[in-house]
Every structure is written in structure tokens, then in C-alpha cells.
Write a protein that holds these residues in place. Structure first.
Motif, short mmCIF file in Angstrom:
data_model
loop_
_atom_site.label_atom_id
_atom_site.label_comp_id
_atom_site.label_asym_id
_atom_site.label_seq_id
_atom_site.Cartn_x
_atom_site.Cartn_y
_atom_site.Cartn_z
N THR A 1 76.62 21.38 18.03
CA THR A 1 77.70 22.37 18.12
C THR A 1 77.25 23.76 17.68
OG1 THR A 1 78.45 21.91 15.86
CG2 THR A 1 79.42 20.59 17.64
N ASP A 2 76.16 23.82 16.93
CA ASP A 2 75.64 25.08 16.38
C ASP A 2 74.13 25.07 16.51
OD1 ASP A 2 78.05 26.13 14.16
OD2 ASP A 2 78.07 24.04 14.79
N ARG B 1 75.76 32.01 25.61
CA ARG B 1 77.19 31.72 25.72
C ARG B 1 77.59 31.34 27.14
NH1 ARG B 1 77.68 36.05 21.40
NH2 ARG B 1 77.95 34.76 19.55
N ARG C 1 80.44 19.51 12.33
CA ARG C 1 79.48 20.35 13.04
C ARG C 1 78.12 19.66 13.04
NH1 ARG C 1 80.12 26.04 9.98
NH2 ARG C 1 78.63 26.75 11.58
N ASP D 1 76.99 34.40 15.33
CA ASP D 1 78.17 33.81 14.72
C ASP D 1 77.94 33.39 13.27
OD1 ASP D 1 79.71 33.75 17.24
OD2 ASP D 1 78.23 32.24 17.83
N LEU E 1 72.13 21.83 23.06
CA LEU E 1 73.50 21.70 23.52
C LEU E 1 73.68 20.40 24.29
CD1 LEU E 1 74.19 25.35 24.74
CD2 LEU E 1 74.19 24.42 22.42
N GLU F 1 74.33 36.60 25.29
CA GLU F 1 75.11 36.52 26.53
C GLU F 1 74.67 35.33 27.38
OE1 GLU F 1 75.07 40.13 28.74
OE2 GLU F 1 75.93 41.33 27.13
N MET G 1 83.96 25.55 20.42
CA MET G 1 83.06 26.57 20.94
C MET G 1 81.71 26.51 20.23
SD MET G 1 83.47 30.73 20.94
CE MET G 1 83.08 30.86 19.19
N THR G 2 80.65 26.52 21.00
CA THR G 2 79.31 26.51 20.41
C THR G 2 79.06 27.81 19.67
OG1 THR G 2 78.54 25.16 22.26
CG2 THR G 2 76.86 26.23 20.91
N LYS G 3 78.44 27.69 18.51
CA LYS G 3 78.10 28.87 17.72
C LYS G 3 76.58 29.04 17.70
CE LYS G 3 82.14 28.63 14.68
NZ LYS G 3 82.61 28.56 13.27
#
Length: 321
Positions: free
Chosen positions: A291-292, A319, A210, A31, A286, A316, A1-3
Motif C-alpha cells: 500500500t506504501d 500515481r 499498511r 506523501d 504495487l 505523476e 490510495m497508494t502512498k
């Protein structure tokens, strides 16, 4: 999951403000949080540079779940690697396992202050390799006596070491740094959405890691005010890393950035109220394989309003990507 992370930008805010923003960023849903570690701001108008490790210790107590990271600390000149080993071990305990040690080869702006000159980038990278070796050795909690080309320790032991250790991320920018650090670091740090950098790292690095990027934004309901603030506070980036790493003072950055125009800043930093435009800039990271991604909201002015009004809706959208 991307942070998605929030940057505690110590060059643009005082220590008490940074701790307050850290708690608000956690409440907003970020995150992780990264903290810059400078002795001096890039530009006089930024006006701050508190001690990052003290700030992070306070942030560890003001937050409960958000991950923390230095972005980045140079463990070779202003700090001896043995000191960084102790700092990071203590912070990992205070944060109950939420800390990652982000390292880099440094900037003249911060490291020249100890009066030991400024080595070439090749020497700085070799120093950083040696420093990481020492930090990892000391994080075992064993008694360490060791002498290398650049550092030595004599009967050194970190007495309070975290059971889970301290993950290490290293800032890289190309072939040379990837070759030197892919075997030394757990994770990658980079500030450009370059897919080839991620591919080279994955080819060279054994195991999962990461890839942690950072993007400056300047959210404000008034686009003109946002652009003015971004130009005033962040035009220093225009020279690129090869220049920025070697300039010694804010006066040097003022001179080097005097011809950077607001429209030049706007090409790189999304400014104004349009959250879709900000999300599109993040998507470049992305798509490149990060990943972050940590966001820098430019300027101390407007941080509280950004965190209260824009951060939640922006997260929002991010994500949903």
C-alpha cells in the motif's frame, strides 16, 4: 490510495542536509518520509550516520503535512524499549499525529557498539516482542512496573503521551517473523516485492493494515554516473538480509561486497534518467500488494536535483499506475 514516500537516508547525508531534503520532498509532493536509524554507515564511502531521532524532531518542525516514520528502529539493545516509548511519544506530539514507529530486530552493525554481543535471530525476535509490549504499555501514560525475560521497568511513566497514540509497524521477512509480530504490530514493513509475504500477513493479521515497502533508485541525467554512484554507495545489499544483519563493521561490508559488480547493482536498482524504468520497478511492489512504497535516491550527490527536477514527474507516473 497508494502512498509514495521519500527516504531520509542517514548513512549518506548529514543532519542539516536531511532536514533540507525533507522539506523539499514535502514540497515535491511525497506523501510520507521514512528515516533510517543507524549508528554506523554500511560503507565508509557513505560517510554519515547522524542521530535519527534528533533529525526527525527537526523534520517535524520543518514540514507540516507529510507523514513521518522510522525505517527502522531497533528497541532492544542500543535503545531500551522505555526510551523508544518516550522518543516516539514526543515525536508524535511534535509532528501533530504524523508519526508511525517502524521497528525491527536490528543489525549487528549498529547494536554491537554497546558491547553486549549479538544474539541469534530467534532471541532478537523474542526481545522485540517483549519490547513492543512495553512500548504499548507505556504509551497509555499509566505507571508501569513490569519484568519479562529480557527487560524490566520500575515505576516508569511517559508524561507526555499523544492522544492518538503511536501506530507501530514491524519489519518482517518470512513465516517466523509474521507468526511473531502479526498480533503485535499495526502495519507491515518489508523490502522485497514478495506477494506471498503480503498474503501471509493478511491471513494472520486482524484488521486493515499498511504494507510499507522500500526501493532504492539512482536517478541521474547521466546513466553511467548513476550506476557508478549506486555501485559505490549501495553494493552492500548484495549479501542479502541473512548476511547483512550479522556483519559488524563497514570493513566487513567492504569485504563482503568486493565482488559485487556494477551490472549486479543495475539488476536491482534502476539507474539513470528513465522515469518509466523506475516506475516499472515500483509497480512490482504495487502488484505484490504493498500500500506504501518509499523511494531511496542513492547518494547525497544529486539529491537536490532529483527533488527539483525528477520527483514531481516521477510521482505523476507512479500515481497513474
Amino acid at each position: 490510495m497508494t502512498k509514495f514516500g521519500y527516504t531520509l537516508m542517514s548513512e549518506q547525508s548529514g543532519p542539516r542536509e536531511l532536514v533540507r531534503y525533507a522539506a523539499a520532498a514535502e514540497d515535491a509532493g511525497f506523501d510520507f518520509e521514512v528515516c533510517s536509524d543507524h549508528f554506523t554507515p554500511w560503507l565508509t564511502s557513505q560517510g554519515h550516520s547522524p542521530y535519527a531521532w534528533t533529525v526527525l524532531g527537526a523534520v517535524a518542525q520543518a514540514t507540516s503535512s507529510v507523514e513521518l516514520m522510522t525505517y527502522v528502529t531497533c528497541p532492544t539493545m542500543r535503545y531500551h524499549p522505555a526510551v523508544v516509548a518516550q522518543q516516539s511519544a514526543t515525536l508524535q506530539i511534535l509532528s501533530e499525529g504524523r508519526f508511525t514507529l517502524g521497528l525491527g530486530s536490528g543489525e549487528n552493525l549498529n547494536e554491537h557498539v554497546i558491547g553486549e554481543g549479538w544474539p541469534s535471530v530467534q532471541v532478537r525476535q523474542l526481545m522485540l516482542q517483549e519490547a513492543i509490549h512495553l512500548i504499548r504499555a507505556l504509551h497509555t501514560g499509566d505507571l508501569v512496573t513490569w519484568e519479562g525475560d529480557y527487560f524490566r521497568v520500575d515505576s516508569a511513566r511517559i508524561w507526555d503521551v499523544p492522544d492518538q497514540g503511536v501506530p507501530i509497524a514491524v519489519a518482517v521477512s518470512g513465516d517466523s517473523s509474521i507468526d511473531k509480530f502479526s498480533d503485535h504490530a499495526d502495519h507491515l514493513i518489508a523490502v522485497q516485492p514478495a506477494a506471498e509475504l503480503i498474503e501471509q500477513w493478511d491471513d494472520a493479521h486482524a484488521g486493515d493494515s499498511r504494507k510499507i515497502g522500500q526501493l532504492a533508485i539512482c536517478w541521474d541525467p547521466d546513466e553511467k554516473a548513476a550506476l557508478e554512484r549506486a555501485h559505490d554507495q549501495f553494493r552492500w545489499f548484495g549479501g542479502g538480509w541473512a548476511v547483512n544483519a550479522d556483519l559488524p563493521t563497514p570493513a566487513g561490508f567492504e569485504a563482503a561486497s568486493q565482488f559485487v559488480r556494477p551490472e549486479d547493482v543495475a539488476e536491482t536498482i534502476p539507474c539513470g534518467p528513465d522515469l518509466d524504468k523506475i516506475a516499472a520497478s515500483v509497480k512490482e511492489y504495487l502488484d505484490a500488494g504493498f500500500t506504501d512504497v518509499a523511494l531511496v535516491q542513492v547518494g547525497d550527490e544529486g539529491q537536490t536535483r532529483f527533488l527539483d527536477e525528477a520527483a514531481g514527474p516521477l510521482l505523476e507516473k507512479l500515481r497513474a499506475l
